[in-house]
Design an enzyme around this catalytic site. Sequence first.
Site, mmCIF file in Angstrom:
data_model
loop_
_atom_site.group_PDB
_atom_site.id
_atom_site.type_symbol
_atom_site.label_atom_id
_atom_site.label_comp_id
_atom_site.label_asym_id
_atom_site.label_seq_id
_atom_site.Cartn_x
_atom_site.Cartn_y
_atom_site.Cartn_z
ATOM 1 N N MET A 103 -31.390 -17.483 29.762
ATOM 2 C CA MET A 103 -31.058 -18.894 29.879
ATOM 3 C C MET A 103 -32.239 -19.768 29.458
ATOM 4 O O MET A 103 -32.082 -20.738 28.727
ATOM 5 C CB MET A 103 -30.620 -19.205 31.310
ATOM 6 C CG MET A 103 -29.982 -20.563 31.486
ATOM 7 S SD MET A 103 -28.593 -20.835 30.386
ATOM 8 C CE MET A 103 -27.205 -20.660 31.472
ATOM 9 N N LYS A 141 -42.092 -15.559 71.867
ATOM 10 C CA LYS A 141 -42.185 -14.211 72.425
ATOM 11 C C LYS A 141 -42.059 -14.213 73.958
ATOM 12 O O LYS A 141 -41.338 -13.392 74.531
ATOM 13 C CB LYS A 141 -43.532 -13.631 71.978
ATOM 14 C CG LYS A 141 -43.948 -12.351 72.617
ATOM 15 C CD LYS A 141 -43.389 -11.169 71.877
ATOM 16 C CE LYS A 141 -43.946 -9.874 72.493
ATOM 17 N NZ LYS A 141 -43.141 -8.720 72.140
ATOM 18 N N PHE A 160 -52.029 -15.137 65.547
ATOM 19 C CA PHE A 160 -51.595 -14.127 64.584
ATOM 20 C C PHE A 160 -50.094 -14.282 64.303
ATOM 21 O O PHE A 160 -49.286 -14.373 65.223
ATOM 22 C CB PHE A 160 -51.875 -12.725 65.135
ATOM 23 C CG PHE A 160 -51.350 -11.627 64.257
ATOM 24 C CD1 PHE A 160 -51.884 -11.418 62.985
ATOM 25 C CD2 PHE A 160 -50.311 -10.813 64.682
ATOM 26 C CE1 PHE A 160 -51.386 -10.423 62.166
ATOM 27 C CE2 PHE A 160 -49.810 -9.808 63.864
ATOM 28 C CZ PHE A 160 -50.357 -9.609 62.600
ATOM 29 N N GLN A 161 -49.752 -14.302 63.051
ATOM 30 C CA GLN A 161 -48.367 -14.486 62.593
ATOM 31 C C GLN A 161 -47.724 -15.750 63.159
ATOM 32 O O GLN A 161 -46.537 -15.783 63.446
ATOM 33 C CB GLN A 161 -47.511 -13.242 62.916
ATOM 34 C CG GLN A 161 -47.954 -12.024 62.115
ATOM 35 C CD GLN A 161 -46.939 -10.894 62.098
ATOM 36 O OE1 GLN A 161 -46.208 -10.682 63.046
ATOM 37 N NE2 GLN A 161 -46.906 -10.153 60.992
ATOM 38 N N GLU A 197 -37.187 -9.842 54.151
ATOM 39 C CA GLU A 197 -36.459 -10.844 54.935
ATOM 40 C C GLU A 197 -35.563 -11.713 54.053
ATOM 41 O O GLU A 197 -34.487 -12.136 54.477
ATOM 42 C CB GLU A 197 -37.428 -11.735 55.718
ATOM 43 C CG GLU A 197 -38.065 -11.045 56.914
ATOM 44 C CD GLU A 197 -39.359 -10.330 56.590
ATOM 45 O OE1 GLU A 197 -39.691 -10.188 55.388
ATOM 46 O OE2 GLU A 197 -40.064 -9.906 57.530
#
Lengths: 573, 167
Positions: free
Chosen positions: A482, A163, A113-114, A51
């Site tokens: 760096m 949802k 969930f999630q 993602e």
Amino acid sequence: MEKLNGAQQVVRVLEDLGVTRIFGYPGAAVTDIYDELYDSKKIVHTLARHEQGAVHMADGYARSTGKVGVSIVTSGPGATNTVTALATAYGDSIPLVLITGQVSTDLIGTDAFQEVDTMGVTRPVVKYSFLCKKPEDIAINIRKAFYIASTGRKGPVVVDIPKNCQNRAYLFDYDNKSDVHIRSYNPTIFGHKGQIKRAVTELLKAKQPVMLIGGGVVQGEASAEVLQIAKSLNLPVVSTLMGISGYPASDPQYLGMLGMHGLYEANETMHNSDLIFAVGTRFADRATNKVSKFCPNATIIHIDVDPASISKTVTANIPIVGDAKTVLTQILTELKEVDGKPNADINLWWDKINVFKQKHCLDFRKKDGIIRPQEVIQTLSKVCHELGINPYVTTDVGQHQMFTAQYFKFEQPRHFITSGGLGTMGLGFPAAIGAQFANPHDCVICISGDGSFQMNMQELAIVKKYKLPVKVFILDNSVLGMVRQFQTVFYHERYSATNLDGNPNFVKLVEAYDLKGIQITDDANLEEDFKKILLDKDNFTLVDVITDTNTKVMPWLRANGSMVDMMLNDEEK
Amino acid sequence: MRHVISILIENEAGALSRVVGLFSQRGYNIDSLTVAPTDDPTLSRCTILTTGEKDEAEQITKQLHKLVCVFRVSALFEEAEGGIEREMVLVKVNTPNRNVRDEVKGLADIFSAKIIDVNAEIFTLEYVGTSSETDNFIQTLCKLAEVVEVVRSGVLGIAKGTHYMKP
């Protein structure tokens, strides 16, 4: 009115807003939307491999075109994985809209969930966010999101859609009204007339003026106006990291980047100026060094669309809130009205500046048997120029980023894509993919480091699948250069956790994706090698250039000093 | 320096958390915060008491104004005619004997405080005033009786004179 369900409304409103490409990753909370996307004739979806990669792609798409980048991910981990990418876009004021799935409204707050509080997690790193509590909110919230993302000081906006709001069984009116009004949000566009008159008076009076351009010039499409003003008053032009590409590098009035690793002439010109004409910059700490020692003799005119960026760090004498392009046009009109000519003393100022330039702060010495990183960027820039290629160049973060900012000559706005505000390693490669999708016939180059590239190299699959001709140049010095240069100078060469032992063979790595990779260890034929690579316009190539481990990025401002407290690479000459 | 900042925000989910988040994100203090819907139920009025330098307060007002959900912002005491502030406090004091009860009653009269709940052991008082008046009331009360609980509303503010915050 047409009846559509929630998921259909998501897709329809995006189509109506002119979206043609989305970068995303599906999951349980967005399956209804993905089902509708399957049938869309207008929107092409690209499946990223992470993602964060998806949102960085949308970011590269947005930076290279000026359009709003769009991404869609699922709830929970899908949303949390985007946080770095959102913060990256927020740091550089890039217009993005991210649609996230959410658990159904009856499950919100139950640790389902999630489930994650996406609004809460993303709040500090977005310009705004919406939670659609009912299906009827979807279309209007997405329209508002686009409006907010693309106006004023641009930035990412999240639209969280539960949802059950996407429910396919529930049909309701689709409102296709396109005008959006938000009573509490009205960005200022036109500059205050009195302030513009004052600014012009000061500009004409100044004996040692300098124009400072920031990311607002690039994002605000104000390059043409900047050039016109600089030319009409013979002003030297200095750029911040984000302002690079906002002014043609080949123009003799351009002095390059200022700041921490800025050019000697840019920093000296700023420090010795009596007037700074700043456009679309926020005087960030990496640009100014210690604020109390910043340009002691300068009057500051500061144009910015974000009033909170004015006098936040450096106090402006003449603040002008407004859109860069609009305000500069107003200034041009005023200049014409008063018949503004370059100051009589400007040539004396240029004499001084030309002395600063004599320092040749970017000169470096070649080393036998090892390629210097500066050489790679310089050669790449030169070869592009010779071949008449005007590439979009993305970078990651670190030494290679600074070398690119210093040595690559950018002629057109939006052609330099880098994470300046947040400093996100891992932006470069997915952003190059996004830029290539947006500009399929142009050359897109990702300049990266061996550390940075590994942060999002999973997106090689996208290059393979879509046969994208992106060119990746890795300045491979086997260390986190760096940080290592800090350790060399300030930590007695105690190289704690900066050795990248365990690096893959990058050539074999891309070969696993049936992609072409080559390694260059010798600078004997650098120009020829690069030409061959760039002329292969249709194919991806990863170029693993083995470079010197000990090269430091110079000049380098001393912490807490003024802009001229610079360490220079004297050992190089 | 003390600053009273008045804000008109959209009365919607998450709006208050954006305001509060801004303060913690940028390292500003909130000494008190009050919020409630206005006569227009789509808007909430919020008063924040903060301390800091003048330029810091200016930066806070700018940053608040930048929030998409924020409609109006004003720093009350920087307005031409100044501002009015009020704070309410509810205090419970132990009143074990007649002597203490009388003292508390007398003090309430002097301060124009109200005794709003009474039983044999405890009086509950209500007082309204500026923050420093409220401080003074509580301190004085503490000297006369044992204060067992204090609830302050936080500062409410409004501009003086002809100035008003229109939606």
